[in-house]
Design an enzyme around this catalytic site. Structure first.
Site, PDB file in Angstrom:
ATOM      1  N   ASP A  86      56.623   7.309 -12.800  1.00 67.77           N
ATOM      2  CA  ASP A  86      56.668   6.274 -14.129  1.00 67.77           C
ATOM      3  C   ASP A  86      55.755   5.090 -13.652  1.00 67.77           C
ATOM      4  OD1 ASP A  86      57.817   6.659 -16.338  1.00 67.77           O
ATOM      5  OD2 ASP A  86      59.872   6.234 -15.862  1.00 67.77           O
ATOM      6  N   LYS A  94      60.145  14.654 -23.524  1.00 70.75           N
ATOM      7  CA  LYS A  94      59.517  14.894 -21.969  1.00 70.75           C
ATOM      8  C   LYS A  94      59.647  16.150 -21.483  1.00 70.75           C
ATOM      9  CE  LYS A  94      59.748   9.790 -21.068  1.00 70.75           C
ATOM     10  NZ  LYS A  94      60.557   8.805 -20.566  1.00 70.75           N
ATOM     11  N   GLN A  99      65.517   7.324 -16.700  1.00 71.31           N
ATOM     12  CA  GLN A  99      65.532   6.893 -18.065  1.00 71.31           C
ATOM     13  C   GLN A  99      66.031   5.449 -18.347  1.00 71.31           C
ATOM     14  OE1 GLN A  99      63.421   8.271 -20.492  1.00 71.31           O
ATOM     15  NE2 GLN A  99      63.686   6.391 -21.604  1.00 71.31           N
TER      16      GLN A  99
END
Ligand code: NAD
Length: 310
Positions: free
Chosen positions: A139, A72, A116
């Site tokens: 997200d 990412k 994460q």
């Protein structure tokens, strides 16, 4: 009216058993979209604006998570974003993590951030997700964004379902009135993709299958579009697929393979060797859904930047 996207042509196809099987090439499409984002960022910075800023928090040393965050970060740099990674130790307390989230929520120079997953067992994942500002939740995991998505309102769509939608749209695949069968009902893939494809714009009739579904193969054989997010290596076999179906394989599994320099190879949830010849379109693994997941996160960050700097 269904939206039609004709700008990206299928970049790869293969003749198998006389029929044309078209490859949904996520890798090439991801490069193309990254170039589009990079051009926009170049224009923004040329006009004197700061670049969009994506941050990530990673707790602990999980190998797969480290790899995901590194890619990412790499992709962020490739499109000209600013990127920050906050690495916290395995023993970080829930309270410390909540404080870091609060810090990122209130930093005006950060447009979006991700935490994460998975988190260490002693941390309540849902509590952490709930603490992320919905305006920076690139997200799309917070209850506010999930609710907005279900209601068809402006939101951040989770990256993997968004990537699947992009693959379908940008390759001009007909979805209106098609029967889409999704295997897997996770909050990050199966449930949101089933919701998105049933809505206006895609207009599929969706069947969502899960671990308690009876006669799974009977249902999957009816699918015009089969989306597989079950997390079991090569679970879907040829007898489960209707000839001419579009098959999207979300699965990622590392299988030991001594013939590879890395010592492993990546396979999906679909037994491609026998399923691919049946398909009209199919995503390869790797190089299908995966690259689009990261690109969707970048798209969401650019969107957050624009929304938060109106
Ligand atoms: P998950 O484990 O959270 O969910 C799996 C789902 O499969 C569950 O909803 C369960 O009900 C269903 N299931 C299990 N056994 C079943 C059975 N026998 N019949 C029908 N349904 C069954 O998985 P996930 O997080 O959605 O991920 C799925 C796969 O996709 C994994 O391999 C994961 O690594 C991969 N993944 C890939 C990407 C990407 O970017 N390509 C992103 C996220 C996840």
């Amino acid at each position: 009216m269904q939206e039609k996207y004709t700008d990206a042509k299928p970049t790869n196809s293969a003749k198998k058993g006389g029929e044309e099987v078209k490859i949904l090439d996520g890798k090439s499409l991801a490069l193309q979209i990254k170039e589009e984002i990079a051009n926009e960022v170049r224009q923004l910075t040329a006009d004197g604006h700061r670049a969009p800023h994506l941050a990530a928090i990673i707790v602990g040393n999980d190998g797969a998570s480290q790899t995901y965050v590194a890619s990412k970060e790499k992709s962020s740099h490739e499109v000209g974003f600013t990127s920050s990674v906050y690495r916290m130790s395995e023993s970080t307390s829930e309270q410390q993590l909540l404080e870091s989230i609060e810090f990122l929520n209130s930093d005006p120079d950060i447009d979006g951030f991700i935490v994460q997953l998975p988190l260490p067992k002693h941390i309540d994942e849902q509590k952490i997700i709930n603490a992320i500002s919905p305006n920076k939740d690139v997200d799309g995991f917070t209850p506010i964004n999930v609710g907005r998505m279900v209601l068809g309102q402006e939101c951040f769509v989770p990256a993997t379902p968004m990537g699947i939608c992009t693959l379908l749209k940008r390759n001009g695949i007909e979805t209106e009135g098609k029967h889409c069968v999704v295997i897997g009902r996770s909050n990050i893939v199966g449930t949101p993709v089933a919701n998105l494809l049933s809505r206006k714009g895609f207009d599929c009739t969706v069947t969502l299958c899960h671990s308690r579904t009876r006669n799974l193969a009977e249902l999957t054989r009816q699918a015009d579009i089969l989306i597989v997010a079950i997390g079991k290596p090569e679970f879907v076999t040829a007898d489960m697929v209707k000839p001419g179906a579009v098959v999207i394989d979300v699965g990622i599994h590392r299988i030991p393979d001594e013939s590879k320099k890395s010592g492993y190879r990546i396979i999906g949830d679909v037994k491609h060797q026998e399923v691919d010849p049946l398909c009209s379109w199919v995503t390869p693994v790797p190089g299908g859904v995966g690259p689009l997941t990261i690109v969707s996160l970048l798209e969401n960050t650019l969107l957050a930047y624009k929304r938060n700097n109106k």
